[in-house]
Write a protein that holds these residues in place. Structure first.
Motif, PDB file in Angstrom:
ATOM      1  N   GLU A 101      -2.093   6.793   1.929  1.00 49.87           N
ATOM      2  CA  GLU A 101      -2.086   5.350   2.134  1.00 49.87           C
ATOM      3  C   GLU A 101      -3.419   4.889   2.720  1.00 49.87           C
ATOM      4  O   GLU A 101      -3.911   3.799   2.390  1.00 49.87           O
ATOM      5  CB  GLU A 101      -0.938   4.953   3.063  1.00 49.87           C
ATOM      6  N   TYR A 105       0.807  -1.220   0.000  1.00 51.71           N
ATOM      7  CA  TYR A 105       0.000   0.000   0.000  1.00 51.71           C
ATOM      8  C   TYR A 105       0.845   1.278   0.000  1.00 51.71           C
ATOM      9  O   TYR A 105       0.450   2.279  -0.607  1.00 51.71           O
ATOM     10  CB  TYR A 105      -0.931  -0.004   1.216  1.00 51.71           C
ATOM     11  N   THR A 106       1.978   1.276   0.640  1.00 53.68           N
ATOM     12  CA  THR A 106       2.776   2.498   0.741  1.00 53.68           C
ATOM     13  C   THR A 106       3.286   2.936  -0.619  1.00 53.68           C
ATOM     14  O   THR A 106       3.147   4.105  -1.016  1.00 53.68           O
ATOM     15  CB  THR A 106       3.952   2.293   1.711  1.00 53.68           C
TER      16      THR A 106
END
Length: 411
Positions: free
Chosen positions: A383, A372-373
């Motif tokens: 995020e 996700y980052t």
């Protein structure tokens, strides 16, 4: 704002505040642009018609039926907003998230009216007012399509083949070909390579369509230009949703189509739009007005236009810069190339591969590959938002973990 000040303003007609509200919410100089302003204006006008009794069931008289005046803020209470919520939620075929979106425009205006002293309380947000709204499933209208890898590959293969054929037809013309025929072939090749470059940008960069094409409702979004694209560095400058310029990445699959397209287009200056419009009426106006401004007579302009197979080619020859393709025009391009390809699209809202689907599809790839980052940085989102929008991926991965754990348990 004191209570007496509010009371002094409650006799104002509702519609008298719309222009000021929309100006405050609009984008660009003077607050005249922006999709939010356009959509809010539409819903506020519908609300105004409804309170007058001009919209709704036949037995709906409006909120001031026995008076010959415009409804004012003094007529508004939570019961009015409750009835409007019930009106939106009625059996008109609107999905629950659409009902919530429409109501939110009116509610936001109500909140602004409180701040400006027209209302003493935000009555549209009271529980009794919102009770008739349907349960919100949390989805945003039209934001669910995601291009699958198979769709992405099929569409890019299609536009690549079309572009190659068009370029080969143009470059393979024998010497002595009539100039107008050569111009027509070049025009077809430019159009095909432009479409290919646009599809690859949408498919692989995850940019929003309004960041690379022109938005007629926002003067700041005039479409990306060649001086904002650096294919050697693999980046381009775009005006982001967060209202500032930022660099977007150009991954390897995009570089080749952009380079070949620019070589064929051969723009006379770096300030030309990367994706110019091909609308014949618009281009006709560009070349006619542009040559007239340079002192050419109507007969001279007609002669120049007759020398070129298309006005786009004259614009290139005379360096008369056309506007960028619009966001709606970009969607039409994607619709056209999808229909011409063998891509299968099964989606309740879109029968073609829509721009937001390309962005969402790349989001799926990035989240699965890098987490996700990294995906949030590439998508220019927080995020938290990426985790929310792609929560199904994490849920699926956790399901796999649970399955593996169950398989290892010795019952």
């Amino acid at each position: 704002m004191t209570g007496r000040d509010v009371g002094a303003r409650e006799d104002r007609p509702l519609a008298a505040t719309f222009d000021r509200y929309l100006q405050d919410k609009g984008k660009g100089r003077g607050g005249d642009g922006g999709n939010y302003r356009r959509n809010a204006a539409r819903e506020l006008e519908r609300f105004a018609d409804w309170v007058r009794g001009e919209r709704g069931p036949d037995d709906w008289p409006g909120i001031a039926p026995e008076t010959d005046r415009e409804p004012t803020f003094a007529d508004l209470d939570e019961r009015v907003f409750r009835e409007y919520a019930r009106h939106l939620a009625g059996d008109r075929g609107l999905k629950s998230n659409t009902v919530h979106t429409y109501y939110a425009y009116v509610s936001a205006w109500c909140g602004w009216c409180v701040n400006e002293g027209y209302l003493s309380a935000h009555r549209a947000q009271r529980a009794s007012a919102t009770a008739p709204l349907p349960a919100d499933d949390g989805r945003k209208p039209g934001d669910q399509q995601a291009w699958t890898p198979e769709q992405r590959h099929a569409l890019t293969r299609h536009v690549d083949a079309v572009a190659r054929d068009a370029v080969e037809e143009f470059t393979g013309l024998p010497e002595g070909t009539d100039p107008l025929d050569r111009g027509r072939a070049r025009y077809r090749a430019i159009r095909a390579t432009r479409d290919r470059a646009l599809v690859f940008v949408v498919a692989y960069t995850a940019v929003r369509i309004g960041e690379v094409l022109r938005d007629p409702d926002d003067p700041r979004r005039r479409g990306v230009r060649w001086n904002e694209v650096d294919v050697d560095a693999g980046s381009m400058e775009v005006y982001r949703k967060k209202q500032q310029w930022d660099a977007a990445s150009l991954p390897d699959p995009v570089i080749g189509p952009l380079r070949r397209y620019r070589k064929l287009l051969d723009p006379p200056s770096d300030r030309w739009p990367v994706f110019p419009t091909f609308d014949q009426r618009t281009l006709g106006t560009v070349v006619t007005d542009g040559l007239a401004d340079r002192g050419r007579t109507p007969d001279e302009i007609a002669d120049r236009r007759a020398e070129h197979a298309r006005d786009l080619l004259l614009a290139l020859d005379a360096d008369l810069r056309p506007p960028s393709l619009t966001t709606d025009g970009g969607r039409r391009v994607l619709q056209r190339v999808t229909e011409a390809s063998d891509v299968t699209v099964d989606h309740p809202k879109h029968d073609y591969l829509a721009p937001h689907g390309g962005r969402r599809g790349m989001g799926e790839v990035l989240v699965r590959a890098f987490g996700y980052t990294v995906a949030a940085r590439y998508l220019d989102n927080s995020e938290e938002m990426v985790r929310d929008r792609y929560s199904h991926i994490e849920a699926g991965e956790l399901g796999d973990v649970a399955t593996e754990a169950l398989d290892e348990v010795d019952f």
